[in-house]
Design an enzyme around this catalytic site. Structure first.
Site, PDB file in Angstrom:
ATOM      1  N   GLY A  83       0.831  -1.197   0.000  1.00 50.61           N
ATOM      2  CA  GLY A  83       0.000   0.000   0.000  1.00 50.61           C
ATOM      3  C   GLY A  83       0.858   1.237   0.000  1.00 50.61           C
ATOM      4  N   GLY A  88       3.801   1.151   2.352  1.00 54.40           N
ATOM      5  CA  GLY A  88       4.920   0.258   2.118  1.00 54.40           C
ATOM      6  C   GLY A  88       4.468  -1.166   1.871  1.00 54.40           C
ATOM      7  N   LYS A 118       5.742  -5.136   8.559  1.00 54.93           N
ATOM      8  CA  LYS A 118       5.457  -3.990   7.694  1.00 54.93           C
ATOM      9  C   LYS A 118       6.711  -3.142   7.547  1.00 54.93           C
ATOM     10  CE  LYS A 118       2.661  -0.632   9.241  1.00 54.93           C
ATOM     11  NZ  LYS A 118       1.393   0.078   9.525  1.00 54.93           N
ATOM     12  N   ASP A 175     -10.258   6.093  14.170  1.00 49.47           N
ATOM     13  CA  ASP A 175     -10.263   5.651  12.767  1.00 49.47           C
ATOM     14  C   ASP A 175     -10.773   4.219  12.658  1.00 49.47           C
ATOM     15  OD1 ASP A 175      -9.933   6.022  10.035  1.00 49.47           O
ATOM     16  OD2 ASP A 175      -7.851   5.348  10.041  1.00 49.47           O
TER      17      ASP A 175
END
Length: 394
Positions: free
Chosen positions: A70, A73, A90, A187
């Protein structure tokens, strides 16, 4: 914490298998035998992933599998040979080029290191850089999950109400812990809810989280539009944990209906969609808003509240009752997470003795001062050394 016994593994396994792109426990098709090269005296291994260098400590032995890509990364699944655990690692490339993104990374690391809960994804490792002075990419290893709620909702696999109820319960159970740490997630959305084949759910992505007592909230993008409550759409700066509760209500209805509840194209349509369902607020319900926001609502068409039961006839009336109380316009009247857990719809799962709170409130003190790029590097570097003290003198 026990979940629904009926068809759990089969349903989730089939749903995961049906998804595109492949869920995190599956390798990306066509990627085999990724070459590995020892580096820095054998203490690190370099892999070539999609033409990018992916460099991890030597305990992450081959094979390594890319499972996601994404804007942030690349994510790879890897086996930690010391713990024998598969993790999702990640890589955040050039992590310090943008100060806001660097702060998000630091915030997520510190928050997840502080929290310890079954329904919150855990950080397993922060991989230190081979050379402190050339520290530009950040590698974070999380516990590996199979998929996320967004992929499940988009799949054509049927889910029983029992599954949906269990997912809702786990979201609320994790959120109770988060709020007890004096933190708002800010979020929550289906992509940030990870799942495995046992139906275990874990909340992730705390890059936008904030302390509940903070007053200067509106400095960053907050909450994906479809899950955003009225107070954020109307630019209220005085928001509370109730923003997360609204998001959970939207997510649960999306899970039950298999499509977003309020898929607004922009702020204006978003507000219109939610008012078409829950109705135009009364003057009393608008008390918390500033005069500009009140004036804006008064000049809109008058919307009559729809019957949730009639609009969603396939949804259990007890579930509808809970959702209606989570999707109230006035955040002061919205159910708290504790209230939601105690609602009759969740009676079969609710166990207050197995819904822990965070004993130590989280402190955002590290954000009180404007951190330089070098200071953020140093703070993240120290977090890496906390997991890997043997790399102290590299």
């Amino acid at each position: 914490m026990d979940g629904p016994a009926q068809q759990t593994d089969t349903v989730m396994a089939e749903a995961a298998a049906a998804q595109q792109p492949a869920p995190p426990s599956q390798p990306v098709a066509g990627i085999d035998n990724i070459p590995a090269t020892l580096s820095h005296g054998g203490r690190f291994i370099q892999y070539n992933i999609f033409g990018n260098v992916f460099e991890v400590t030597a305990k992450y032995k081959p094979p390594i599998m890319p499972i996601g890509k994404g804007a942030y990364g690349i994510v790879c699944s890897a086996l930690n040979s010391e713990t024998n655990e598969h993790v999702a690692t990640k890589k955040i490339a050039n992590a310090f080029d943008n100060k806001i993104d660097a702060k998000r990374t630091l915030r997520e690391i510190k928050l997840l290191r502080h929290m310890d809960h079954e329904n919150i994804v855990a950080i397993r490792d922060i991989i230190p850089p081979p050379q402190r002075e050339a520290f530009n990419d950040v590698y974070i290893a999380y516990e590996l999950m199979d998929t996320d709620l967004h992929q499940i909702i988009r799949s054509n696999q049927g889910l029983s109400e029992e599954h949906c109820q269990y997912f809702l319960y786990q979201i609320l159970r994790g959120l109770k812990y988060i709020h007890s740490a004096n933190v708002l997630h800010r979020d929550l959305k289906p992509r940030n809810l990870l799942l495995n084949a046992n139906c275990d759910l874990k909340i992730c992505d705390f890059g936008l989280a904030r302390v509940t007592s903070e007053t200067d909230f509106m400095t960053e993008y907050v909450v994906t539009r479809w899950y955003r409550p009225p107070e954020l759409l109307l630019n209220s700066s005085d928001y509370t944990a109730a923003i997360d509760v609204w998001s959970v209500g939207c997510i649960f209805m999306e899970l039950m209906d298999r499509k977003p509840l309020f898929p607004g194209r922009d702020h204006v349509q978003q507000l219109r969609l939610l008012m078409e369902l829950i109705g135009t607020p009364s003057e009393a319900e608008m008390e918390f808003l500033n005069e500009n926001a009140k004036r804006y609502i008064r000049q809109l068409p008058l919307y009559r509240r729809q019957s949730f039961v009639e609009k969603f006839p396939h949804v259990n009336p007890a579930a509808i009752d809970l959702v209606e109380k989570m999707l109230t316009f006035d955040p002061r009247r919205r159910l708290t997470v504790e209230d939601a857990l105690a609602h009759p719809y969740l009676t079969s799962l609710h166990d207050i003795s197995d819904e822990p709170v965070c004993t130590t409130p989280f402190s955002f003190d590290f954000e009180q001062h404007a951190l330089t790029e070098e200071q953020m590097k140093e703070l993240i570097y120290r977090e890496g050394l906390a997991f890997n003290p043997e790399y102290q003198h590299m």
